[in-house]
Enzyme design. Structure first.
Site, short mmCIF file in Angstrom:
data_model
loop_
_atom_site.label_atom_id
_atom_site.label_comp_id
_atom_site.label_asym_id
_atom_site.label_seq_id
_atom_site.Cartn_x
_atom_site.Cartn_y
_atom_site.Cartn_z
CG HIS A 36 -1.72 1.19 1.47
ND1 HIS A 36 -3.08 1.23 1.35
CD2 HIS A 36 -1.36 2.45 1.85
CE1 HIS A 36 -3.53 2.45 1.62
NE2 HIS A 36 -2.50 3.21 1.93
CD GLU A 37 1.71 3.19 3.84
OE1 GLU A 37 1.73 4.30 3.30
OE2 GLU A 37 0.76 2.81 4.56
CG HIS A 81 0.25 5.98 -0.78
ND1 HIS A 81 -0.84 6.62 -1.30
CD2 HIS A 81 -0.14 5.45 0.41
CE1 HIS A 81 -1.86 6.48 -0.44
NE2 HIS A 81 -1.46 5.77 0.58
CD GLU A 132 -4.50 6.96 2.04
OE1 GLU A 132 -4.17 5.77 1.90
OE2 GLU A 132 -3.72 7.84 2.44
ZN LIG Z 1 -2.32 5.17 2.39
#
Ligand SMILES: [Zn+2]
EC number: 3.4.11.-
Length: 895
Positions: free
Chosen positions: A346-347, A350, A369
Site C-alpha cells: 500500500h505505502e 503511494h 487511499e
Molecule cells: Zn495510504
C-alpha cells in the site's frame, strides 16, 4: 491542543544566514528538470484555504533538533511568487500552529522589509510588512521555535525506545505547520532542501540522500539533504536518533533504488522479512505502472509506537509502526507477514499514487487511499499467491458496508470546507469503500483496460497534482459510460439494495430487478437514491451483464429452463446487497462452484440483510451451518461473524441454545484442529485455529477446550517459547474463562506479573487483551485499574484491554462508567488524535439507555476535538439501529 507546559522561547537568532541558504538553494534547484515547478492550487473559495495570490516556489528549511530536548528551532526561506501587489495594510497568510515566529523578513530585488506576525486563528498567521509589496518574485525568511510533541504521534514528535529518545515526523494532513511556518496545502508541490543540526553521535535520515555533512556547534553536525523533486508538505519527513541502519542493497529497474531499513539500535535482524521481500513488492509495482520508482532511494523507518495510523508513505522514507515492520523470529507469525507485505505494498503504491501524482485538495483523498489499498492488495496477491489475498476485496467490502449502512455515512468524494472536516477523512469510506468501488469497476471494464486508463492518468499528471475529474477523464477514454457510473458511488453515501425476483412463467427466464438504498431497521427514511450498478449475474447457463441505471430493470437470462439458482453478484465484488425473493438465498447457498470470494460476500450480505429485515434468523442460521463446513478457513470465519451478529438477539434463557449452535456448527472442527500448531498445517489452518478455538471454548461453552488452554497458559509462563505468538491471545482468552485450580484470580495475577516485566510490544498488547477477558467478580475492575497506573502508556494499552471488555454486554456498562469517570485523565494521556476514537469502544451497545449515557457522557469532549462530533454521531446511530433491530428481529434460537 498542547498537553504539557511550553518552556519559554529562547533568544532570537541572527537572520542574515538565511539569504545564503537561499542562494545555495537556487543552485540546487536550477539542476532540476525544467518541467518541475510549482502549480498554483485551485482557487481558494473555502475559508480554511490560503489565498492563491501568493505562490510558494521552493523551500530551504533548517531545523535544530536534539531528541533529548523538548523544543526545536529553525529558519525557513521560502521563494515566493506574488501574483498581485500586496497593499500596505494587506498581509501574506500562511500556516503556523503553536510556533513562536521570532523574525520575519521579505526581500524583493534589492529591497528588504521586516514583518510582523499576527495570529489569525490556531492554524494560520498573517505577516504584515507595513508597506505595499510589488507583484513578482520575493524571498520570505522566518526564524522560529516550537515544541516537540511527546503524546501526539503527529507533527514533530519524540519517542523513547530502550532509554533513548528519537525525533520523528508525521505531517499528513496538517502536521507540518506544528514544526515550521509554511503554505501547508497539498496542491503546493515544490522542491524542498532540508538541513538538520543534530547531536554528532546520532543518525539523521530524510526523504532524500545526504548531500553534505559538516561540523556545527560543539558536539553537533549539520546534515544537508539533496533537494527533493516537487513534493507537497505532508510528504516531508525525517528522523533523528540512535538508529541501526540495515543496508538491503539496491532494488527496482536497473537496480537503481538503494534500500535501507532504519530501526532502533539492536533490532536490525528483526527486519529480515522486510529486507527479503520489499524489493519484490517494488519490482511488481514498477511493472504494473511500467514506470520506475520515482525517488532516489527507499528507506523504511521504524516508529516505536503509532496511534491513529500504521504507516506513512513519505517519498523515499516510508515510516512504519515498529510492530508492523519488525518481528523477532519468535514474533513472526502468518498475521505479521500478511500485515507487513500488504501495508508495504500500500505505502509503495503511494509512491506513484499520491506522491508522483498528488491530490490537489483533501476532498480527493480517496484518489490516494482507495488506489493504494486496491493496488497494494493486488500486488500482495502477486507477490504471495499462496495467501489467496484476492479475497481482501471482500474484507474491504464488509468493512465499508459496516460504515456505509448508517444514514450519517459520508460520501467518498467529501467536501473539505473547514478544519473539522479533516478529522473525518481517514476512515472505511475513503479506504475500503473506495477500494471496493475500484475493484468492482475494474472487474466490469477488464483489468487491462482499467490499467491502461490508470497509467494514462499517472503519465499525464506525473510530478503534478490531479483531481477526481482528471482521473475520470482518463478512465472515460476507455469507456465513456464509466465516469458517471463510478461517480454514482463516489458522490453519494449508502449501500444499494438490489431486489432480485426470478420470473419463469409467462415467458423465458428473466430477473425482475429493483434498486433502492438499503435501510437497516430503525433507519430514518431518506430521499430516494439511485446508482449505476455494473451488474454481473451468473446462472447455471452462464453470465449476463447489465449496467443498471434505472430504478427498475428486467434482465433476460441465458437459461433455457428456469435456473436452479441465481448469483446476482458474480465474483462477490459488487457494491450492493442482493435481496432474493422467495428461497433464492437458500438456493444460491446450495449452488455448486461458489468461489471463496462469493461466499464471503454472501455471508456478509446476510448480516446486512438481517439488519434490514430482508433475511430472518432462521435463514441466517441455515447459512451459518452451511458455511461452517466449507474447506476455506476464511469462509468459516465469515460464518462465525454472522453468528456473532445474531448473538444480541439471544434472551438470557437462550444462552444454552446459543452455545449449542456454536457447538453444532463449529465444535467438531475446533476439536479436530486442536490447540497445537502442527508441522503439516497450512497458514489457513493456523489462522482458523486462532479464530475458532477461543470462540468455541467461550461462546460454545466448551469446558474441555478451556481447561486445555489453562494448562497451555501455565506452561507458557514457565517457558515463553512453548506458545507460538499467534496462539498467545487465543489460548490466554480461553484460559481466562476457565475455572478451577490455577484459573481465575490466580492466572490473572500471574499475567499481570508477566505484563510488568515484558518489554515486547506485541506480547504486552496480547497480555492486555487477555486481562480484558477475565469475568470473575472483581477482576474486570482490577484489569481496568491497570490503565490508571502512570507508568502504563495508554496509547497502546487502553484499546486492547477495553475493547475486550466492551465487547461483552455484561461488562459494557461498567466500562462506559469507567471511561466517562476517568475521561479527562485518559484524554490527557492518550493525546488529541486518539480522542475521537473513544465513543467507538461502545459501537456494540444495543439499548436506548446506553445511547443516552453515551451521548450525555461524550458530547462535551467530542465537541472540542476535530472529528469528534462525527465519530460520536456514528456511534449513536449504530447503537440506535441495534436497539431497533433487537426489538424487531427474533433470535430464531427457540424454533
Ligand atoms: Zn495510504
Amino acid at each position: 491542543m498542547p498537553l504539557f507546559a511550553t518552556p519559554a522561547p529562547k533568544p532570537a537568532r541572527a537572520l542574515h544566514r538565511l539569504c545564503l541558504l537561499w542562494l545555495a538553494g537556487l543552485l540546487g534547484v536550477s539542476a532540476l528538470p525544467p518541467t518541475w515547478g510549482a502549480r498554483p492550487a485551485p482557487a481558494a473559495t473555502v475559508p480554511m484555504r490560503l489565498p492563491t495570490s501568493v505562490v510558494p516556489q521552493d523551500y530551504q528549511l533548517h531545523l535544530q533538533v536534539d531528541p533529548d530536548q523538548p523544543r526545536h528551532q529553525g529558519e525557513v526561506a521560502i521563494r515566493l511568487q506574488l501574483q498581485q501587489p500586496v497593499p500596505a495594510r494587506g498581509a501574506i497568510r500562511l500556516h503556523a500552529r503553536g510556533l513562536q515566529l521570532r523574525e520575519v523578513w521579505l526581500e524583493t530585488g534589492a529591497r528588504r522589509w521586516r514583518g510582523k506576525a499576527t495570529p489569525v486563528d490556531a492554524e494560520r498567521v498573517d505577516l504584515h510588512f507595513g508597506q505595499p509589496l510589488p507583484a513578482g518574485p520575493a524571498l520570505l525568511t522566518i526564524a522560529f521555535s516550537g515544541t516537540v510533541a511527546e503524546h501526539d504521534v503527529f507533527g514533530l514528535f519524540r519517542q523513547q525506545e530502550a532509554g533513548h529518545w528519537a525525533v520523528f515526523t508525521q505531517f499528513q494532513a496538517d502536521g507540518a505547520r506544528r514544526a515550521f511556518p509554511l503554505f501547508d496545502e497539498p496542491g503546493w508541490k515544490v522542491p524542498w532542501t532540508l538541513s538538520l543540526t543534530v547531536p554528532q553521535a546520532l543518525v539523521a535520515v530524510a526523504n532524500m540522500p545526504v548531500a553534505s555533512e559538516e561540523a556545527a556547534r560543539p558536539g553537533h553536525k549539520r546534515v544537508t539533504f539533496q533537494p527533493t523533486p516537487p513534493m507537497p508538505s505532508y510528504l516531508l519527513a525525517f528522523g533523528v536518533g540512535r538508529f541501526d541502519v540495515r543496508d538491503a542493497g539496491t532494488a527496482g529497474r536497473d537496480a537503481g533504488v538503494p534500500m535501507r531499513f532504519i530501526v532502533p539500535t539492536g533490532r536490525a535482524a528483526d527486519a529480515d522479512l522486510a529486507a527479503g521481500i520489499t524489493s519484490r513488492i517494488l519490482a511488481a509495482l514498477e511493472a504494473w505502472f511500467d514506470m520506475p520508482h520515482p525517488y532516489a532511494k527507499l528507506d523504511s523507518l521504524a516508529l516505536p509506537l503509532t496511534t491513529t495510523f500504521g504507516a506513512m508513505e513519505h517519498a523515499g522514507l516510508v515510516t512504519y509502526a515498529s510492530t508492523l515492520l519488525l518481528a523477532s523470529p519468535a514474533e513472526r507469525t502468518p498475521q505479521f507477514e500478511r500485515e507487513y507485505v500488504s501495508v508495504a505494498a500500500h505505502e509503495l503504491a503511494h509512491q506513484w499514487f499520491g506522491n508522483l501524482v498528488t491530490l490537489a485538495w483533501w476532498d480527493d483523498l480517496w484518489l490516494n487511499e482507495s488506489f493504494a489499498s486496491w493496488l497494494g492488495d493486488k500486488i500482495t496477491d502477486q507477490v504471495q499467491p499462496a495467501w489467496g489475498w484476492h479475497t481482501s476485496v471482500q474484507r474491504a467490502r464488509a468493512a465499508a458496508m459496516r460504515a456505509d449502512r448508517l444514514a450519517t455515512a459520508r460520501r467518498i468524494e467529501q467536501p473539505v470546507l473547514q478544519d473539522e472536516d479533516m478529522g473525518n477523512l481517514w476512515d472505511a469510506i475513503t479506504y475500503e469503500k473506495g477500494q471496493t468501488v475500484l475493484a468492482m469497476f475494474e472487474a466490469w471494464l477488464g483489468p487491462e483496460a482499467f490499467q491502461t486508463g490508470v497509467r494514462r492518468y499517472i503519465g499525464r499528471h506525473a510530478w503534478g497534482s490531479a483531481t477526481s475529474a482528471d482521473f475520470f477523464n482518463a478512465l472515460g477514454e476507455a469507456d465513456p459510460a464509466l465516469p458517471a457510473a463510478v461517480r454514482s458511488f463516489t458522490r453519494q453515501g449508502g449501500i444499494p439494495r438490489l431486489a432480485v425476483t426470478l420470473l419463469c412463467s409467462d415467458g423465458p427466464p428473466r430477473l425482475q430487478l429493483a434498486q433502492s438504498r438499503l435501510l437497516p431497521l430503525g433507519s430514518p427514511s431518506l430521499s430516494a437514491q439511485r446508482w449505476q450498478l455494473p451488474l454481473q449475474v451468473r446462472t447455471p447457463a452462464g453470465s449476463t451483464r447489465l449496467l443498471m441505471t434505472e430504478a427498475e430493470a428486467t434482465l433476460p437470462l441465458p437459461d433455457a429452463d428456469c435456473p436452479a439458482w441465481v448469483q446476482a453478484n458474480a465474483g462477490g465484488a459488487g457494491y450492493w446487497r442482493a435481496a432474493y425473493a422467495g428461497d433464492g438465498l437458500a438456493r444460491l447457498a446450495a449452488a455448486p462452484g461458489l468461489s471463496v470470494g462469493e461466499w464471503l460476500a454472501l455471508l456478509d450480505d446476510a448480516t446486512g440483510l438481517h439488519a434490514s429485515g430482508d433475511v430472518d434468523s432462521r435463514q441466517a442460521l441455515a447459512l451459518v451451518r452451511a458455511a461452517a463446513v466449507h474447506p476455506s478457513g476464511e469462509v468459516v470465519q465469515a460464518a462465525m461473524a454472522l453468528l456473532r451478529h445474531l448473538e444480541p438477539l439471544a434472551a438470557p434463557g437462550e444462552q444454552a441454545a446459543l452455545a449449542a449452535v456454536w457447538q453444532a456448527a463449529f465444535g467438531a472442527r475446533a476439536r479436530a484442529l486442536g490447540w497445537q500448531h502442527l508441522p503439516t498445517d497450512s497458514d489457513d489452518d493456523r489462522l482458523l485455529r486462532a479464530a475458532l478455538l477461543p470462540a468455541v471454548a467461550v461462546r460454545g461453552d466448551d469446558a474441555g477446550l478451556r481447561q486445555q488452554a489453562l494448562q497451555l497458559a501455565r506452561a507458557w509462563q514457565a517457558d515463553r517459547a512453548s506458545l507460538p505468538a499467534d496462539l498467545r491471545v487465543p489460548v490466554l482468552t480461553a484460559a481466562a474463562h476457565a475455572t478451577g485450580p490455577g484459573g481465575g484470580p490466580v492466572l490473572f495475577q500471574q499475567l499481570l506479573g508477566v505484563l510488568q516485566s515484558s518489554t515486547v510490544r506485541t506480547e504486552r498488547g496480547d497480555l492486555l487483551t487477555a486481562l480484558g477477558q477475565f469475568r470473575q467478580p472483581g477482576l474486570p475492575a482490577q484489569a481496568r485499574a491497570v490503565l490508571l497506573q502512570p507508568q502504563i502508556d495508554l496509547r497502546d494499552s487502553l484499546w486492547p484491554l477495553l475493547r475486550a471488555q466492551a465487547a461483552d454486554p455484561a461488562q459494557r456498562g461498567e466500562v462506559l462508567a469507567f471511561v466517562l469517570r476517568e475521561q479527562a485523565g485518559l484524554a490527557a494521556r492518550l493525546g488529541g488524535e486518539e480522542l475521537p476514537r473513544l465513543p467507538g469502544l461502545f459501537n456494540g451497545a444495543c439499548s436506548s439507555d446506553e445511547a443516552r449515557r453515551i451521548e450525555a457522557g461524550f458530547a462535551p469532549a467530542m465537541a472540542r476535538v476535530p472529528g469528534g462530533r462525527g465519530a460520536l454521531a456514528r456511534t449513536l446511530e449504530a447503537v440506535r439501529l441495534c436497539t431497533a433491530w433487537r426489538a424487531r428481529q427474533a433470535s430464531g434460537l427457540s424454533d
